[in-house]
Design a protein around this motif. Structure first.
Motif: not given
Length: 159
Positions: A108-111, A115-122, A147-148
Motif C-alpha cells: 500500500t501507499g499513502v494517499l 482540492p487542487l490548491t491543497e494537493l501539493p502540500a498533502a 490525516r492521509l
C-alpha cells in the motif's frame, strides 16, 4: 593475455550505464488506483497512459488521460496523480508508494487527496511518510496522524 581490471572497469561501467534497468511502467499501460481517504471514502480510478514515452525534459513522467504517473527510481517512489476532477473543482488524488513494493501482495501507499490548491502540500506530507517509515504498520500510523489515506496501484492486464 589477461587485461588488468583497471582497463576493463570503464568498459563494464559503460555497459551498465548504457542499459538502464527496466521499469514496471511503460507507455500505453492502464493502472488502477484504489484508495481510501482519511475520512473513509473508497475511491477507484483508472489511469490510461499515453502511448508516447516520457520526454527527455521529464524522463520519469508518464502522461495519462486523467493525470500522470511520476516514476523516480533513485528515490524508489511512484506517484499516481489523478487530477481530472480536481481541475473541475472536485477532488484530486495522489497515491505515493515505494516502487520496490509495487506488485507485492498487500503493498500500500499513502494517499493525498483534496482540492487542487491543497494537493501539493498533502503530497509533500505523503512523501515524508514514505521517507521516515520502514514497515507497513508505521506507514499506516503516520498516514493517519497526518490525516492521509491509503492506496494501492495495480497494473491492469492488457486485453
Amino acid at each position: 593475455m589477461r587485461r588488468p581490471l583497471t582497463l576493463l572497469l570503464p568498459l563494464l561501467l559503460g555497459a551498465a550505464l548504457a542499459a538502464p534497468a527496466p521499469t514496471p511502467v511503460q507507455p500505453g499501460q492502464t493502472w488502477t488506483l484504489s484508495a481510501t481517504t482519511f475520512d473513509g471514502e473508497v475511491l477507484s480510478t483508472a489511469l490510461h497512459l499515453n502511448a508516447a514515452p516520457p520526454t527527455p525534459a521529464a524522463p520519469g513522467t508518464y502522461r495519462a488521460d486523467r493525470g500522470s504517473l511520476l516514476l523516480d527510481t533513485q528515490a524508489d517512489t511512484l506517484i499516481a496523480l489523478d487530477l481530472k476532477d480536481a481541475r473541475e473543482g472536485g477532488l484530486g488524488l495522489a497515491c505515493a508508494l515505494r516502487l520496490s513494493t509495487l506488485g507485492q501482495s498487500g503493498a500500500t501507499g499513502v494517499l493525498a487527496s483534496g482540492p487542487l490548491t491543497e494537493l501539493p502540500a498533502a503530497l509533500e506530507r505523503a512523501l515524508a511518510v514514505l521517507a521516515v517509515t520502514r514497515t507497513p504498520q508505521e506507514q499506516a500510523e503516520a498516514a493517519r496522524e497526518l490525516r492521509l489515506g491509503e492506496c494501492t496501484l495495480t497494473l491492469t492486464p492488457a486485453p
